[in-house]
Design a protein around this motif. Structure first.
Motif, PDB file in Angstrom:
ATOM      1  N   GLU A 122      48.256 -34.516  80.759  1.00 42.81           N
ATOM      2  CA  GLU A 122      49.224 -34.624  81.851  1.00 42.81           C
ATOM      3  C   GLU A 122      50.488 -33.863  81.481  1.00 42.81           C
ATOM      4  O   GLU A 122      51.039 -34.037  80.391  1.00 42.81           O
ATOM      5  N   TYR A 123      50.914 -32.991  82.393  1.00 45.40           N
ATOM      6  CA  TYR A 123      52.106 -32.177  82.138  1.00 45.40           C
ATOM      7  C   TYR A 123      53.333 -32.901  82.613  1.00 45.40           C
ATOM      8  O   TYR A 123      53.374 -33.407  83.729  1.00 45.40           O
ATOM      9  N   GLU A 135      52.400 -42.583  79.475  1.00 45.94           N
ATOM     10  CA  GLU A 135      51.133 -43.014  78.848  1.00 45.94           C
ATOM     11  C   GLU A 135      50.280 -43.779  79.857  1.00 45.94           C
ATOM     12  O   GLU A 135      49.066 -43.618  79.923  1.00 45.94           O
ATOM     13  N   VAL A 136      50.947 -44.623  80.630  1.00 50.15           N
ATOM     14  CA  VAL A 136      50.243 -45.434  81.617  1.00 50.15           C
ATOM     15  C   VAL A 136      49.541 -44.543  82.645  1.00 50.15           C
ATOM     16  O   VAL A 136      48.384 -44.758  82.997  1.00 50.15           O
ATOM     17  N   GLN A 137      50.244 -43.511  83.082  1.00 48.60           N
ATOM     18  CA  GLN A 137      49.639 -42.627  84.071  1.00 48.60           C
ATOM     19  C   GLN A 137      48.447 -41.867  83.469  1.00 48.60           C
ATOM     20  O   GLN A 137      47.397 -41.736  84.108  1.00 48.60           O
ATOM     21  N   ALA A 157      46.184 -36.475  76.220  1.00 53.89           N
ATOM     22  CA  ALA A 157      47.442 -35.941  75.685  1.00 53.89           C
ATOM     23  C   ALA A 157      48.470 -35.768  76.785  1.00 53.89           C
ATOM     24  O   ALA A 157      48.143 -35.563  77.951  1.00 53.89           O
ATOM     25  N   LEU A 158      49.729 -35.870  76.387  1.00 53.16           N
ATOM     26  CA  LEU A 158      50.847 -35.560  77.281  1.00 53.16           C
ATOM     27  C   LEU A 158      51.472 -34.268  76.794  1.00 53.16           C
ATOM     28  O   LEU A 158      51.669 -34.088  75.584  1.00 53.16           O
ATOM     29  N   ARG A 165      55.438 -29.125  73.572  1.00 55.33           N
ATOM     30  CA  ARG A 165      54.369 -29.581  72.677  1.00 55.33           C
ATOM     31  C   ARG A 165      53.582 -30.758  73.252  1.00 55.33           C
ATOM     32  O   ARG A 165      54.025 -31.420  74.183  1.00 55.33           O
ATOM     33  N   ARG A 166      52.451 -30.936  72.630  1.00 55.32           N
ATOM     34  CA  ARG A 166      51.544 -32.000  73.039  1.00 55.32           C
ATOM     35  C   ARG A 166      51.707 -33.235  72.180  1.00 55.32           C
ATOM     36  O   ARG A 166      51.856 -33.133  70.976  1.00 55.32           O
ATOM     37  N   VAL A 167      51.600 -34.350  72.827  1.00 59.14           N
ATOM     38  CA  VAL A 167      51.581 -35.603  72.081  1.00 59.14           C
ATOM     39  C   VAL A 167      50.257 -36.262  72.423  1.00 59.14           C
ATOM     40  O   VAL A 167      49.953 -36.440  73.598  1.00 59.14           O
TER      41      VAL A 167
END
Ligand code: SF4
Lengths: 238, 342
Positions: A122-123, A135-137, A157-158, A165-167
């Motif tokens: 998710e961007y 995170e919920v979405q 990942a977000l 960057r990605r988490v």
């Protein structure tokens, strides 16, 4: 065993609402029940950034990863529909070559060889948030993918635009329970058509609905309207 | 509070409005096309015949910019808006209220504020021009209005409220001539008359009320209320009854004062009007432009909103009141706080 499908097409909520609801319940009710929407700079920038990830007719492959954009999602067990910005499908090695892959972990894709594991990304504009609403979405998206493909996912990942960057996000049991609970509340409120009261907090100054919501006024003055005319009159008479 | 954006008034009848990307283009025979980005606009009002392309209408609808068409004489003809905004639950609640007992509570509040603000117009005139006006007369009517203020709070039904409103309006307008300080020969009010206006002051008031009405109407639409279902004004096809209700509290402050100050500052002259054979008084086109310019200027002036306790441009009053009304109907506020000018 497949989950029980509780919802039908005409009582699905919007997936994007869960981040609103997790951020502020009133914000969700203003947008989704009252249908109020106010564009501000932040939402505009958000859309600009989404623009790139938003072409549904474009898929690409990078090495072992197939990237699908703007993938329509639906989840009848929790009752929502929406769209995933990006779902990556990661090629997985078959069980013949060593690693253990069950049919619950990966899927076949039409017109493609081998097995693939869906991986939602998710961007997000800006940077990681203090709350768990992103995170919920993401987790809700993953749960929709699980239902649609009949797989079990462990991770997504977000991607935060500002940090570039990605988490990665582990789809824990706790996060899943939270998604269930939030949607259950949302369904109840939506059915009753209830707009929740404003509670003024530090979040409000970043909220695109501030002007419509008027949280400061409404939480401070809601009890003060009754005497409003009499007060005026008393002053004028005095 | 949200931002006050511009209203674009098109007063040249041969104009045609089109779209180019995110811009609105105004074409007129006698000059170069005018171009402006849609996002700086709140609304577009055309007076007299003016055409608009469907794609421009679409742009307006998408961006929530209201586009209204008025007749030459200021009468409302039509407006373009996209999908109805807001939510059906809110409108249903509005309809139930309008049909029920509680309609009177809202009506009372509109009229209370109407009388209060009219009275403030009178009191201010005494304060500012006491030596030049017949203060006795004005004082006397202001006192009557004070009594009506008290009375309107205690009567139960809509018909009583309408009765008080009528009496209060007569009192107020009977003192109105005292507030006119320039060219009293030409500028006087012979009671309120509208169809058609029979004196210059009535003609000015009617035109200014039209400008106000358009703004109240689109403010109501913006917050998701139905401008046609009123609490005080009865339903009649084609009549924006709720807009007329909400206008009551804003007339004196936004419109009457403007008309008075234009006359008193001699910005308007007796020969800016055309008087027809039957006595109907019309504004000449230049006067309409002048009035619109003054209206726009006044909208940018700021006041402290008595309930919100915030500084806002006067032009946002229709919106702020519409929003407070919607919030009250929705249940966020116990009772509707009308605009009370202090
Ligand atoms: S302004 Fe505050 S209370 Fe209102 S919706 Fe936004 S975050 Fe929630």
């Amino acid at each position: 065993m497949a989950k029980k499908l509780l919802y039908q097409e005409d009582n699905l909520l919007m997936l994007s609402g869960v981040q609103h609801y997790a951020f502020c319940k009133r914000q969700w009710s203003l947008i989704h029940i009252e249908q109020q929407w106010s564009e501000n700079v932040l939402t505009y920038e958000g859309q600009q950034m989404h623009g790139r990830a938003d072409d549904p007719y474009f898929s690409e492959t990078r090495g072992d990863v197939l990237i699908s954009r703007a993938l329509p999602l639906v989840c009848y067990s929790i009752g929502f529909y929406g769209k995933a910005d990006v779902v990556e499908f990661h090629a997985v090695v078959s069980s013949r070559s060593g690693s253990i892959i069950g049919e619950r972990d990966a899927i076949a894709l039409p017109g493609r060889e081998g097995l693939w594991r869906p991986f939602p990304v998710e961007y997000k504009r800006g940077k990681p948030k203090s709350g768990d609403w992103d995170e919920v979405q993401l987790c809700a998206q993953a749960m929709a993918l699980e239902e649609m493909f009949g797989v079990q996912l462990t991770e997504g990942a977000l991607y935060y635009g500002e940090r570039g960057r990605r988490v990665s996000v582990t789809l824990t049991e706790g996060l899943r329970r939270r998604v269930y609970a939030l949607f259950e509340e949302m369904h109840g409120l939506f059915l009753a058509g209830v707009t929740l009261p404003a509670v003024y907090s530090s979040k409000c100054k970043n909220c695109s609905l501030l002007d419509i919501c008027m949280p400061a006024i409404l939480s401070r003055k809601s009890k003060q309207t009754r005497g409003y005319l009499q007060h005026y009159l008393d002053k004028e008479m005095g | 509070m949200r931002k006050l954006l511009n209203t674009l008034y098109i007063t040249s009848p041969s104009s045609y409005l089109t779209r180019e990307g995110e811009n609105i283009i105004v074409k007129a025979e006698d000059r170069d096309p005018l171009r402006m980005p849609i996002h700086i606009l709140e609304s577009i009002v055309t007076v007299g015949y003016a055409g608009a392309s469907p794609s421009l209408m679409q742009l307006c609808a998408e961006r929530g910019v209201s586009l209204s068409f008025l007749q030459e004489n200021g009468q409302f003809m039509a407006s373009v808006h996209g999908k109805t905004t807001g939510n059906v639950l809110l409108r249903r609640k509005q309809y139930r209220l309008a049909d029920g007992e509680r309609a009177a509570i809202y009506a009372k509040r509109f009229i209370f504020a109407k009388i209060a603000n009219s009275r403030t117009v009178l009191n201010r005139a005494i304060r500012d021009h006491g030596s030049n006006i017949a203060s006795d007369k004005v004082n006397k009517e202001a006192d009557f209005l004070k009594r009506y203020l008290n009375k309107v709070l205690t009567v139960p039904g809509l018909d009583d409220i309408r009765g008080i409103e009528g009496e209060a309006a007569r009192r107020y307008f009977s003192a109105f001539n005292e507030l006119i300080l320039a060219d009293k020969e030409s500028f006087y009010l012979r009671g309120r008359n509208r169809r058609p206006p029979l004196d210059r002051v009535n003609a000015l008031l009617s035109y200014t009320y039209t400008l106000l009405r358009l703004e109240v109407q689109s403010a109501l639409e913006t917050v998701g209320l139905d401008p046609a279902a009123g609490f005080l004004h009865r339903d009649r096809p084609g009549r924006p009854s709720l807009a007329l209700d909400l206008m009551e509290e804003l007339r004196a402050y936004m419109a009457d004062r403007l008309v008075l100050s234009l006359i008193n500052r001699k910005q308007i002259h007796a020969n800016d009007f055309t008087i027809k054979e039957n006595g109907a008084v019309l504004l000449k086109p230049d006067l309409k432009k002048e009035l619109i310019t003054a209206w726009q200027k006044r909208k940018r002036e700021e006041i402290r909103h008595p309930f919100l306790d915030e500084i806002i441009p006067i032009g946002l009053l229709p919106y702020s009141q519409a929003l407070l009304l919607a919030r009250t109907i929705r249940g966020d506020l116990e009772e509707y706080p009308p605009f009370l000018w202090k």
